[in-house]
Structures are given as C-alpha cells and as structure tokens.
Design a protein around this motif. Structure first.
Motif, short mmCIF file in Angstrom:
data_model
loop_
_atom_site.label_atom_id
_atom_site.label_comp_id
_atom_site.label_asym_id
_atom_site.label_seq_id
_atom_site.Cartn_x
_atom_site.Cartn_y
_atom_site.Cartn_z
N GLU A 17 0.87 -1.19 0.00
CA GLU A 17 0.00 0.00 0.00
C GLU A 17 0.90 1.23 0.00
OE1 GLU A 17 -3.54 1.04 0.21
OE2 GLU A 17 -2.26 2.80 -0.11
N GLY A 30 -19.42 6.74 2.99
CA GLY A 30 -20.72 6.81 3.67
C GLY A 30 -20.76 7.87 4.75
N ASN A 35 -21.08 2.75 4.05
CA ASN A 35 -22.22 1.96 3.54
C ASN A 35 -21.61 0.71 2.92
OD1 ASN A 35 -24.63 2.57 0.84
ND2 ASN A 35 -24.57 0.99 2.42
N SER A 153 -4.67 6.49 -7.75
CA SER A 153 -3.69 6.68 -8.82
C SER A 153 -4.11 5.90 -10.04
CB SER A 153 -2.31 6.22 -8.36
OG SER A 153 -2.23 4.80 -8.42
N PHE A 155 -2.22 3.95 -11.51
CA PHE A 155 -1.21 2.89 -11.57
C PHE A 155 -1.78 1.58 -12.12
CE2 PHE A 155 1.33 -0.46 -9.47
CZ PHE A 155 2.58 -0.11 -9.92
N GLU A 315 -17.57 9.79 -6.81
CA GLU A 315 -17.45 8.74 -5.80
C GLU A 315 -16.79 7.49 -6.39
OE1 GLU A 315 -20.63 8.81 -2.88
OE2 GLU A 315 -20.55 6.63 -2.89
N GLU A 344 -12.48 -1.69 -8.03
CA GLU A 344 -12.91 -0.57 -8.86
C GLU A 344 -12.03 -0.35 -10.09
OE1 GLU A 344 -13.83 2.96 -6.50
OE2 GLU A 344 -13.48 4.16 -8.29
N PHE A 357 -18.68 -1.23 -2.71
CA PHE A 357 -17.93 -2.07 -1.74
C PHE A 357 -18.27 -3.54 -1.94
CE2 PHE A 357 -17.21 1.70 1.17
CZ PHE A 357 -15.84 1.72 0.92
C1 LIG Z 1 -16.10 9.91 -0.80
C2 LIG Z 1 -16.41 8.49 -1.17
C3 LIG Z 1 -17.40 7.81 -0.48
C4 LIG Z 1 -17.72 6.49 -0.84
N1 LIG Z 1 -18.69 5.84 -0.14
C5 LIG Z 1 -19.02 4.58 -0.48
C6 LIG Z 1 -19.98 3.85 0.27
O1 LIG Z 1 -20.48 4.31 1.30
N2 LIG Z 1 -20.33 2.61 -0.18
C7 LIG Z 1 -19.75 2.04 -1.28
O2 LIG Z 1 -20.10 0.90 -1.62
N3 LIG Z 1 -18.80 2.67 -1.97
C8 LIG Z 1 -18.42 3.92 -1.59
N4 LIG Z 1 -17.43 4.57 -2.30
C9 LIG Z 1 -16.74 3.83 -3.38
C10 LIG Z 1 -15.74 2.85 -2.75
O3 LIG Z 1 -14.97 3.54 -1.78
C11 LIG Z 1 -14.83 2.26 -3.80
O4 LIG Z 1 -15.54 1.77 -4.89
C12 LIG Z 1 -14.00 1.12 -3.18
O5 LIG Z 1 -13.20 1.62 -2.13
C13 LIG Z 1 -13.13 0.44 -4.22
O6 LIG Z 1 -12.31 -0.48 -3.57
P1 LIG Z 1 -10.91 -0.87 -4.20
O7 LIG Z 1 -10.27 -1.77 -3.20
O8 LIG Z 1 -11.08 -1.35 -5.59
O9 LIG Z 1 -10.10 0.49 -4.28
P2 LIG Z 1 -9.70 1.54 -3.11
O10 LIG Z 1 -10.57 1.40 -1.92
O11 LIG Z 1 -9.59 2.86 -3.79
O12 LIG Z 1 -8.26 1.03 -2.67
C14 LIG Z 1 -7.16 1.12 -3.54
C15 LIG Z 1 -5.93 1.19 -2.69
O13 LIG Z 1 -4.80 1.09 -3.54
C16 LIG Z 1 -3.86 2.06 -3.10
N5 LIG Z 1 -3.03 2.40 -4.26
C17 LIG Z 1 -3.37 3.12 -5.35
N6 LIG Z 1 -2.34 3.23 -6.18
C18 LIG Z 1 -1.30 2.56 -5.61
C19 LIG Z 1 0.03 2.31 -5.98
N7 LIG Z 1 0.54 2.81 -7.12
N8 LIG Z 1 0.82 1.58 -5.16
C20 LIG Z 1 0.33 1.09 -3.98
N9 LIG Z 1 -0.92 1.30 -3.57
C21 LIG Z 1 -1.75 2.02 -4.39
C22 LIG Z 1 -4.66 3.22 -2.59
O14 LIG Z 1 -3.91 4.03 -1.71
C23 LIG Z 1 -5.82 2.49 -1.92
O15 LIG Z 1 -5.56 2.20 -0.56
C24 LIG Z 1 -17.06 5.86 -1.93
C25 LIG Z 1 -16.05 6.55 -2.61
C26 LIG Z 1 -15.72 7.85 -2.23
C27 LIG Z 1 -14.62 8.55 -2.97
#
Ligand SMILES: Cc1cc2nc3c(=O)[nH]c(=O)nc-3n(C[C@H](O)[C@H](O)[C@H](O)COP(=O)(O)OP(=O)(O)OC[C@H]3O[C@@H](n4cnc5c(N)ncnc54)[C@H](O)[C@@H]3O)c2cc1C
Length: 371
Positions: A17, A30, A35, A153, A155, A315, A344, A357
């Motif tokens: 990370e 949320g 949420n 990012s 990335f 979002e 995502e 989520f």
């Molecule tokens: C303000 C906000 C509120 C939200 N509320 C909700 C909600 O209530 N319910 C819901 O279902 N969804 C919600 N979402 C959407 C949800 O947060 C995302 O869809 C979800 O977190 C995606 O999960 P993920 O693990 O794919 O990516 P992320 O949670 O974005 O995690 C990706 C991780 O990879 C890390 N990363 C990125 N690039 C690099 C790199 N080059 N090297 C190392 N690490 C890296 C990041 O730091 C991060 O920790 C919300 C989004 C936002 C912005």
C-alpha cells in the motif's frame, strides 16, 4: 478481502500500500459510517461493457457473507434506506475488522510501499524504494482515479497497459452535474434546496432526492443518473412524481390564476423551487391545453449538463480494465497467467448504496479463492 481469502488458504501474501495507512476510502465512505453493502445487491446494480461479467463473483460472495463477517466482529450496523447498510459507529470499525482478519490469515501489510518497477520473468518482480518482491501471482487492487488526494492513482491502468490489456475509457461516475450557463443563472441561487424526483437518462431512471448546488445538481438521484450520462445526452427530471398539479383546476370553484397554481406547486415542491419554476414556466394561458403543457414540462425538465464535477468529486470511476480480458470466475488475466485485477480498477461500477464495496469484497474473494 483478497489477501484474507488467500491467506486463509495458506498462501503467503503481502499487501503493498503506497499510502501511510490502509483503507482510506473506507474511512471517508458513507459520510464516515461506511455503507458497506446493500441487502438488495443484484447484477443489475452494476454498469459494465459486459453486464454478465460481475454475476459469478457476486453470486459466490454475497451481502450475507459480508454481514456475517461484520457480525462476527460485533460491529453494530443499521439499514438506512433502500437496503443500504451502514455502521452505527464509524467506518474505522470496518478497516479494523479487515486488518484483524489479515492478521489472523498471516498477511503481511507493507505501508508506504511505492512501486517503482514491475517485471515479469518466470515470476513477477516488483521493486519498491526499499525492497524487491518476487511472487508467482500479482493482484492489482489499486481502485479508480477518484479523489487523488487520498492516494488514488492511475497505476492499475498503467500496469494493465504494460501487459497489453485493454482499458475502457475511465470517466467520473456518481458525480454531481454542472449546469450550462443559462440554467446556472436561472437556478444556482436555489443551492441547498432538495426534492424527490425521478431522474432519467439513456433508458435508466432513479427515484431519489435531488439537490441544487451553486454549480449544478447533486443528491442521490443525480449521482445515480450521472453514471449513465455522457455529453451531449440530456437528463430528464420529473419534478413531481405521481402528482398531477393542474388537476386541481378541474374543480370550477378554483380560480385559474398564478396564485392557485403556486399554492398547488408548493404542496409538492419546496417553496423556493415552486416559485422559481412558476416564474420560468408560467402557463401561456389558462386553457386546458396550456395547463397540460405546463404539466408535461414539470414532469420532463430537460437538462443539458455542461459537464460533471470531475474525478475530484466523483465517488467512483466508471470504465477501467476491460472485463473481456479476465476470467469472470477468478479475475485472472486470460493472456497473462498469474495477473489478477479486482475492485474498482475494473470496468464494473456499482450504483450508489453500498454496491461498490460489495463488488470490491466479491471480486476480491473470487481472486483470493483462486490464488
Ligand atoms: C467519498 C467516497 C465515499 C464512498 N462511499 C461509499 C460507500 O459508502 N459505499 C460504497 O459501496 N462505496 C463507496 N465509495 C466507493 C468505494 O470507496 C470504492 O468503490 C471502493 O473503495 C473500491 O475499492 P478498491 O479496493 O477497488 O479500491 P480503493 O478502496 O480505492 O483502494 C485502492 C488502494 O490502492 C492504493 N493504491 C493506489 N495506487 C497505488 C500504488 N501505485 N501503489 C500502492 N498502492 C496504491 C490506494 O492508496 C488504496 O488504498 C465511496 C467513494 C468515495 C470517494
């Protein structure tokens, strides 16, 4: 989730990370209460160039599975509305739960890990500023590009391109829309006013609250429909769902004039919006056809947004790694064995309400069980 599932199956897992802590998006989600899922999660709640792709993973890791985990950790939660489950306390409890599960599954978590280079020889070789990692499998879970200030990012997309995978154009989704200049001068002073509407675009519709902002429109109905909107499409808004405002004039004792109509409109819409609407759309006469025309406009307000508030306010990111490149069962690349994409970063985008989520958990579990 992927690391937990793989760790539980005895795999040696390291999570890299680049931020200084895990799960920053969970923490801000949320409104700070996360949420974390939706009771009514169905494949229809997701956008993707391939609407069938998400089905298998969603069926094999369901909201009930995540709720069981939340209950195992005694995290109090409640249904807010429309099947949306939130923590009673804080989103932090979800991050702590995942960290605890990682600990039990003996997952190594390495923070501040900035990946400099990735090579593939007989295995994957990842180099950070501090060390090199060798692994037979690599899972990319870098999320979308919304909200770069907390670590988002591109990335994941860069990495997919490095291996020749196709990317579907990333675009902001679940994002407020901007008025064109004419609508801005007409409505921006209504900032803060909200109403329940039906917003439609591209054959989809959502009945939820809409909120005027000083730059355009927001609120759940608009965020939902924004995921389906692309320039130069119009958004159609029914400002008075299930109501027939002009029907009051079938009573001959009601005078046909602006003040009667204003009084009727104010029963349905907030007063400021009702008054503004009437100011801008006063019937051309008080005949039945003119009133029918007024009624039609009220149920089909056509907005031509100038754009969206962009990735900084979105979002989620729609588009991403093309699902045609991956196995729907395992999230593994068809062309590059051992390379997985989850969450995502993929071209799978949930509606508002806990679906993003649920996709992150389900796709993570699918890969974690296959590693
Ligand atoms: C303000 C906000 C509120 C939200 N509320 C909700 C909600 O209530 N319910 C819901 O279902 N969804 C919600 N979402 C959407 C949800 O947060 C995302 O869809 C979800 O977190 C995606 O999960 P993920 O693990 O794919 O990516 P992320 O949670 O974005 O995690 C990706 C991780 O990879 C890390 N990363 C990125 N690039 C690099 C790199 N080059 N090297 C190392 N690490 C890296 C990041 O730091 C991060 O920790 C919300 C989004 C936002 C912005």
């Amino acid at each position: 989730m992927c690391a937990i599932e793989a760790g539980k199956r005895g795999r040696r897992v390291a999570v890299l990370e680049h931020a200084d802590r895990l799960g920053k998006k969970i923490l801000i989600s949320g409104g700070g209460r996360c949420n974390f899922t939706n009771l009514h999660c169905q494949p229809e709640n997701f956008l993707s160039a391939n609407p069938h792709f998400a089905k298998s993973a969603l069926a094999r890791y369901t909201p009930a599975d995540f709720i069981a985990l939340v209950e195992k950790h005694r995290i109090p939660y409640h249904e807010k509305t429309l099947g949306q489950l939130f923590c009673d306390g804080s989103a932090r409890e979800i991050v702590t739960m995942l960290e605890e599960e990682c600990r039990v599954a003996k997952v190594d978590i390495i923070l501040n890990a900035k990946v400099r280079e990735l090579r593939r020889t007989s295995e994957f070789v990842l180099t950070t500023e501090a060390q090199a990692f060798h692994a037979p499998a690599l899972v990319v879970a870098t999320g979308g590009i919304s909200i770069t200030k907390i670590g988002a990012s591109s990335f994941g997309y860069d990495l997919a391109r490095q291996f020749g995978l196709n990317i579907r154009e990333p675009r902001p989704a679940l994002v407020p829309l901007l008025f064109g200049s004419q609508d801005r001068s007409r409505y921006s002073d209504l900032s803060g006013v909200s109403a329940e509407v039906i917003a439609s675009c591209d054959g989809e519709q959502f009945r939820e609250k809409m909120l005027f902002t000083h730059r355009g429109l927001s609120g759940p109905a608009i965020l939902q429909i924004s995921s389906y909107w692309q320039k130069p499409r119009a958004i159609i808004i029914d400002l008075a769902p299930d109501h027939e405002v002009a029907a009051v004039f079938s009573d001959p004792s009601i005078p046909r004039n602006p003040s009667s109509l204003r009084a009727e409109l104010r029963k349905i819409l907030p007063a400021r919006l009702a008054d503004r609407w009437l100011e801008l759309h006063e019937p051309t006469s008080w005949t039945n056809p003119a009133l029918a025309d007024f009624e039609r406009q009220l149920h089909a307000w056509e907005i031509q947004p100038a754009g969206t508030e962009g990735f900084e306010k979105a979002e989620v990111t729609a588009g991403g790694v093309d699902t045609d490149e991956l196995s729907a069962k395992t999230m593994e690349s068809r062309e590059v064995p051992g390379l997985y994409f989850i969450g995502e970063v993929l071209d799978v985008t949930g509606h508002l309400g806990g679906f993003n989520f649920q996709w992150a958990w389900a796709s993570g579990a699918a890969a974690g069980r296959a590693l």
